[in-house]
Design an enzyme around this catalytic site. Structure first.
Site, short mmCIF file in Angstrom:
data_model
loop_
_atom_site.label_atom_id
_atom_site.label_comp_id
_atom_site.label_asym_id
_atom_site.label_seq_id
_atom_site.Cartn_x
_atom_site.Cartn_y
_atom_site.Cartn_z
N LYS A 181 -8.36 77.67 31.47
CA LYS A 181 -6.94 78.05 31.33
C LYS A 181 -6.40 77.45 30.05
CE LYS A 181 -3.04 76.28 32.47
NZ LYS A 181 -2.12 76.75 31.38
N SER A 235 -1.66 65.54 28.78
CA SER A 235 -0.86 64.33 28.98
C SER A 235 -1.45 63.45 30.08
CB SER A 235 0.57 64.70 29.36
OG SER A 235 0.61 65.22 30.68
N GLU A 256 -9.28 63.76 28.33
CA GLU A 256 -8.83 63.31 27.00
C GLU A 256 -7.31 63.40 27.02
OE1 GLU A 256 -7.11 63.05 23.92
OE2 GLU A 256 -8.02 64.90 23.15
N CYS A 290 -3.50 64.61 18.84
CA CYS A 290 -3.71 63.43 19.67
C CYS A 290 -4.19 62.24 18.84
CB CYS A 290 -4.71 63.73 20.79
SG CYS A 290 -6.28 64.40 20.21
N GLU A 390 3.46 58.06 23.26
CA GLU A 390 3.03 59.17 22.39
C GLU A 390 4.18 60.15 22.22
OE1 GLU A 390 -0.93 61.81 21.77
OE2 GLU A 390 -0.08 61.84 23.78
#
Length: 489
Positions: A181, A235, A256, A290, A390
């Protein structure tokens, strides 16, 4: 000069169709999602709003395709991946434009997908087991590496093409079939790549792409009883939910989950090289990477010079839609822009010194897109939110320190550990820092890595676990079986 935006290139499949079992079909519900151009807010295309029903159909198709694909010669799988890579090369310009439109980024160089698939293809027929010692000479022991079966993947919107090629390529090279997806904000490049996979001769059902929202389609993949392994990039909050779903079913998972990467600038750094690289590293893809080095941990002896150089560099960054000659585009959507602007407010409120940026660019050409200014905060304390969380935007936080020991402590002082950079002309310091930094990748005198081929990518701490892109990429999609053979008299 303002150019007129082009329409989606012809490599995109039919409107309102995702790929299940070799067929381009709408969602079972008939509902759609509008994919917006983040530079203009206009609709680029419509894709199916998939749900658990579509995931179930995709898993069924992948299950049916698995036995034949598993039993296909690894060399034949490698040849099909290589053919897929060749088709991507032929359509490189169209794919680059498509990803630029849906993500909003300006052109940033040759697309990496074909090279990634060729690297993976080279591993497909190198998967091997071991011979094992036995207690008696009439026993033969060995290990086999076998695919899991149907595997699942959920990928983010910031680099949809490379993410798709990386996960799909490794999974199917090992003999698995996959249900993937893409993010609802950027599903078009994955759909185009899936179309080329079919054209390359990869059999129907081996690659299935279900578009939709995370809570509806994404959550259904790890929860499905037919999925044997998961990969998720995104996330930490969503990653925790995916991990919980996998834990309930006891299936393996690769995560990740982003980073808060430090750029450690020591006193002896070559600032003429470091400063423009750091600026480029945080404005590339509007900071939506990232690995972006969002914290500049700088020795106090060169602090003023570094801030001055970064301010000049960020102030000169040109901003606009991807089809113009600019260095930075918009953020992906309105929600992300509000998130970034919220962090800019937090930085001010916590007492950081705003040096450059801090808002949105002015002018009619920016009114309908999701633009923000490249921003620099100085005199940031390590515990501030802008130094810990982040942001996923073009925001640099400068943290002055006294010497390498404090630099290392500050660099390691977040929950993340994905990527780190060290700028120094002293080899000994480079080695010490590289060993001491808690990150899955450390670059010396480079902002986003040094251009390695096959460097494993993954995180420490809250950045996740598992590795992709390296020599073990295909092995990671296999499981080990031990076999012992005893002859009969």
């Amino acid at each position: 000069m303002t150019l007129a935006p082009p329409g989606p290139p012809p490599v995109l499949p039919a409107d309102n169709a995702h790929l299940i079992g070799g067929d381009w079909v709408p969602a079972a519900s008939g509902e759609v999602i509008e994919v917006l151009n983040p530079a203009t807010g206009q609709v680029l295309a419509r894709v199916p709003r998939g749900t658990a029903a579509d995931v179930d159909a995709a898993v069924s198709a992948a299950t049916a395709a698995f036995p034949a694909w598993r039993d296909t010669s690894p060399s034949a799988r490698a040849a099909l991946l290589t053919r897929w890579a060749a088709l991507i090369d032929e359509r490189e310009s169209e794919l680059d434009q498509l990803e630029s439109q849906e993500v909003g980024r300006p052109h940033w160089g040759p697309t990496p997908m074909a090279g990634m698939l060729r690297f993976i293809a080279g591993q497909a027929d190198k998967v091997s087991g071991l011979s094992l010692p036995a207690h008696s000479p009439d026993v033969l022991g060995l290990t086999l590496r076998e695919p899991y079966g149907v595997v699942g993947s959920v990928i983010p919107w910031n680099a949809p093409g490379p993410m798709f090629a990386n996960d799909v390529g490794a999974a199917i090279a090992a003999g698995n079939t996959i249900v993937i997806k893409p993010a609802e904000d950027a599903p078009l490049t994955p759909l185009a790549l899936a179309r080329l996979a079919l054209e390359a001769g990869i059999p129907p059902g081996v690659v299935n792409v279900v578009t939709g929202y995370g809570p509806e389609a994404g959550a259904a993949i790890p929860a499905h009883p037919g999925v044997a392994r998961m990969s998720f990039t995104g996330s930490p909050a969503t990653g925790s939910a995916v991990m919980e779903a996998c834990a309930k079913r006891i299936i393996p998972l690769h995560l990740e989950l982003g980073g808060k990467s430090p750029q450690v600038v020591l006193a002896d750094a070559d600032l003429a090289a470091a400063i423009p690289a750091i600026v480029r590293g945080i404005t590339l893809n509007t900071g939506q990477i990232c690995a972006a080095g969002s914290r500049v941990v700088v020795d106090r002896s060169v602090h003023a010079e570094v801030v001055r150089g970064l301010a000049e560099g960020l102030a000169s960054v040109t901003v606009g839609p991807w089809y113009e000659n600019v260095q930075m585009g918009p953020l992906i959507n309105a929600t992300q822009r509000e998130r970034v602007l919220g962090y800019l407010d937090a930085g001010r409120q916590e007492g950081a010194e705003l040096v450059v940026g801090g808002g949105v660019p002015s002018g009619e050409r920016f009114d309908d897109g999701f633009f923000v200014e490249a921003t620099l905060f100085d005199r940031v304390e390590p515990g501030m939110r802008i130094a810990q969380e982040e942001i996923f935007g073009p925001v640099l936080s400068v943290i002055p320190v006294d010497g390498p020991e404090e630099a290392l402590a500050v660099a390691n002082g977040t929950d993340y550990g994905l990527v780190a950079s060290v700028w120094t002309s002293d080899v000994g310091k480079a080695v010490t820092m590289s060993r001491g930094l808690q990150a899955g990748q450390v670059a010396v005198n480079a902002a986003l890595g040094a251009g390695l081929i096959g460097g494993p990518f993954g995180g420490y701490k809250r950045s996740g676990f598992g590795r992709t892109m390296g020599a073990d990429a295909v092995l990671n999609y296999t499981q080990v079986k031990t076999v012992s053979l005893r002859g009969t008299a």
